[in-house]
Design a protein around this motif. Structure first.
Motif, PDB file in Angstrom:
ATOM      1  N   LEU A 133      10.072   5.552  -8.944  1.00 31.88           N
ATOM      2  CA  LEU A 133      10.046   6.744  -8.098  1.00 31.88           C
ATOM      3  C   LEU A 133       9.075   6.565  -6.940  1.00 31.88           C
ATOM      4  O   LEU A 133       9.408   6.865  -5.789  1.00 31.88           O
ATOM      5  CB  LEU A 133       9.658   7.987  -8.914  1.00 31.88           C
ATOM      6  CG  LEU A 133       9.519   9.281  -8.104  1.00 31.88           C
ATOM      7  CD1 LEU A 133      10.833   9.638  -7.422  1.00 31.88           C
ATOM      8  CD2 LEU A 133       9.045  10.415  -9.006  1.00 31.88           C
ATOM      9  N   ARG A 134       7.896   6.033  -7.223  1.00 36.55           N
ATOM     10  CA  ARG A 134       6.909   5.823  -6.155  1.00 36.55           C
ATOM     11  C   ARG A 134       7.428   4.840  -5.107  1.00 36.55           C
ATOM     12  O   ARG A 134       7.213   5.033  -3.913  1.00 36.55           O
ATOM     13  CB  ARG A 134       5.587   5.336  -6.754  1.00 36.55           C
ATOM     14  CG  ARG A 134       4.830   6.438  -7.464  1.00 36.55           C
ATOM     15  CD  ARG A 134       3.512   5.925  -8.013  1.00 36.55           C
ATOM     16  NE  ARG A 134       2.703   7.019  -8.505  1.00 36.55           N
ATOM     17  CZ  ARG A 134       2.103   7.018  -9.682  1.00 36.55           C
ATOM     18  NH1 ARG A 134       2.208   5.985 -10.500  1.00 36.55           N
ATOM     19  NH2 ARG A 134       1.365   8.059 -10.045  1.00 36.55           N
ATOM     20  N   GLU A 135       8.115   3.789  -5.542  1.00 36.48           N
ATOM     21  CA  GLU A 135       8.683   2.821  -4.593  1.00 36.48           C
ATOM     22  C   GLU A 135       9.710   3.492  -3.689  1.00 36.48           C
ATOM     23  O   GLU A 135       9.727   3.276  -2.487  1.00 36.48           O
ATOM     24  CB  GLU A 135       9.310   1.647  -5.344  1.00 36.48           C
ATOM     25  CG  GLU A 135       8.305   0.724  -5.984  1.00 36.48           C
ATOM     26  CD  GLU A 135       8.960  -0.322  -6.884  1.00 36.48           C
ATOM     27  OE1 GLU A 135      10.198  -0.538  -6.781  1.00 36.48           O
ATOM     28  OE2 GLU A 135       8.238  -0.918  -7.701  1.00 36.48           O
ATOM     29  N   TRP A 136      10.573   4.309  -4.287  1.00 39.37           N
ATOM     30  CA  TRP A 136      11.596   4.997  -3.494  1.00 39.37           C
ATOM     31  C   TRP A 136      10.956   5.983  -2.514  1.00 39.37           C
ATOM     32  O   TRP A 136      11.348   6.046  -1.356  1.00 39.37           O
ATOM     33  CB  TRP A 136      12.583   5.719  -4.417  1.00 39.37           C
ATOM     34  CG  TRP A 136      13.691   6.358  -3.658  1.00 39.37           C
ATOM     35  CD1 TRP A 136      14.836   5.763  -3.211  1.00 39.37           C
ATOM     36  CD2 TRP A 136      13.759   7.718  -3.210  1.00 39.37           C
ATOM     37  NE1 TRP A 136      15.613   6.677  -2.528  1.00 39.37           N
ATOM     38  CE2 TRP A 136      14.977   7.884  -2.515  1.00 39.37           C
ATOM     39  CE3 TRP A 136      12.907   8.819  -3.339  1.00 39.37           C
ATOM     40  CZ2 TRP A 136      15.362   9.092  -1.951  1.00 39.37           C
ATOM     41  CZ3 TRP A 136      13.288  10.033  -2.777  1.00 39.37           C
ATOM     42  CH2 TRP A 136      14.506  10.158  -2.087  1.00 39.37           C
ATOM     43  N   LEU A 137       9.962   6.724  -2.985  1.00 34.56           N
ATOM     44  CA  LEU A 137       9.276   7.678  -2.108  1.00 34.56           C
ATOM     45  C   LEU A 137       8.605   6.960  -0.937  1.00 34.56           C
ATOM     46  O   LEU A 137       8.681   7.411   0.208  1.00 34.56           O
ATOM     47  CB  LEU A 137       8.241   8.494  -2.890  1.00 34.56           C
ATOM     48  CG  LEU A 137       8.803   9.485  -3.912  1.00 34.56           C
ATOM     49  CD1 LEU A 137       7.684  10.040  -4.773  1.00 34.56           C
ATOM     50  CD2 LEU A 137       9.583  10.599  -3.238  1.00 34.56           C
ATOM     51  N   ALA A 138       7.965   5.824  -1.207  1.00 35.18           N
ATOM     52  CA  ALA A 138       7.296   5.057  -0.149  1.00 35.18           C
ATOM     53  C   ALA A 138       8.305   4.565   0.884  1.00 35.18           C
ATOM     54  O   ALA A 138       8.010   4.513   2.081  1.00 35.18           O
ATOM     55  CB  ALA A 138       6.527   3.884  -0.754  1.00 35.18           C
ATOM     56  N   ALA A 139       9.508   4.227   0.437  1.00 34.88           N
ATOM     57  CA  ALA A 139      10.535   3.732   1.354  1.00 34.88           C
ATOM     58  C   ALA A 139      11.069   4.829   2.286  1.00 34.88           C
ATOM     59  O   ALA A 139      11.705   4.519   3.293  1.00 34.88           O
ATOM     60  CB  ALA A 139      11.689   3.123   0.558  1.00 34.88           C
ATOM     61  N   GLN A 140      10.786   6.079   1.975  1.00 32.58           N
ATOM     62  CA  GLN A 140      11.274   7.186   2.796  1.00 32.58           C
ATOM     63  C   GLN A 140      10.416   7.421   4.039  1.00 32.58           C
ATOM     64  O   GLN A 140      10.805   8.166   4.935  1.00 32.58           O
ATOM     65  CB  GLN A 140      11.353   8.479   1.972  1.00 32.58           C
ATOM     66  CG  GLN A 140      12.238   8.379   0.755  1.00 32.58           C
ATOM     67  CD  GLN A 140      13.577   7.729   1.041  1.00 32.58           C
ATOM     68  OE1 GLN A 140      14.336   8.197   1.879  1.00 32.58           O
ATOM     69  NE2 GLN A 140      13.866   6.622   0.356  1.00 32.58           N
ATOM     70  N   GLY A 141       9.266   6.783   4.090  1.00 34.71           N
ATOM     71  CA  GLY A 141       8.399   6.906   5.263  1.00 34.71           C
ATOM     72  C   GLY A 141       7.987   8.335   5.529  1.00 34.71           C
ATOM     73  O   GLY A 141       7.621   9.065   4.623  1.00 34.71           O
ATOM     74  N   GLY A 142       8.079   8.764   6.781  1.00 34.93           N
ATOM     75  CA  GLY A 142       7.631  10.084   7.188  1.00 34.93           C
ATOM     76  C   GLY A 142       8.612  11.203   6.887  1.00 34.93           C
ATOM     77  O   GLY A 142       8.385  12.345   7.283  1.00 34.93           O
TER      78      GLY A 142
END
Length: 136
Positions: free
Chosen positions: A47-56
């Motif tokens: 989940l954290r990896e996916w959230l980080a990939a969403q950027g701003g």
């Protein structure tokens, strides 16, 4: 003539305000209220990896659930006890799935290897689905 000009100016201003409204909307907020221990960190890694990939596109905040602030957030969600993970999206943790069932982002995600007593009914895909409808 002045009335017509004022009317047209008001219409243009309204149209611009409505068009800008979507652009000015705040990005969805995600709060990960969780224990800082290794099993929790590993369970939340996808989940954290996916959230980080969403950027701003998102605002993400992490809170130690064992801290005073974490305990306050847990209580504000109407929860108490030994809860390792709470995911809040725009302040809510319970959502309705497309099939009409409810999903609560509480406890560990429902993945293989998670002990039944600590396993929630949610997956990373559930969180992604809720956020997909809110990301602009």
């Amino acid at each position: 003539m002045n009335t017509r000009r004022n009317f047209l100016a008001a219409m243009v201003a309204s149209a611009l305000a409505m068009a800008a409204g979507g652009a000015l909307a705040a990005p969805p907020s995600v709060e990960i209220v969780a224990m800082p221990h290794p099993p929790v960190r590993m369970a939340l890694a996808p989940l954290r990896e996916w959230l980080a990939a969403q950027g701003g596109k998102l605002t993400v905040k992490e809170i130690d659930i064992e801290s005073p602030l974490g305990e306050k957030r847990l209580a504000a969600a109407g929860l108490s006890g030994h809860i390792p993970i709470l995911i809040l999206i725009d302040g809510k943790h319970v959502f309705v799935r497309k099939d009409g069932g409810k999903v609560a982002f509480v406890n560990f995600p429902n993945i293989p290897g998670t002990p039944p007593g600590a396993r929630g009914e949610w997956t990373t895909a559930d969180v992604q689905t809720v956020l997909a409808g809110r990301i602009r």
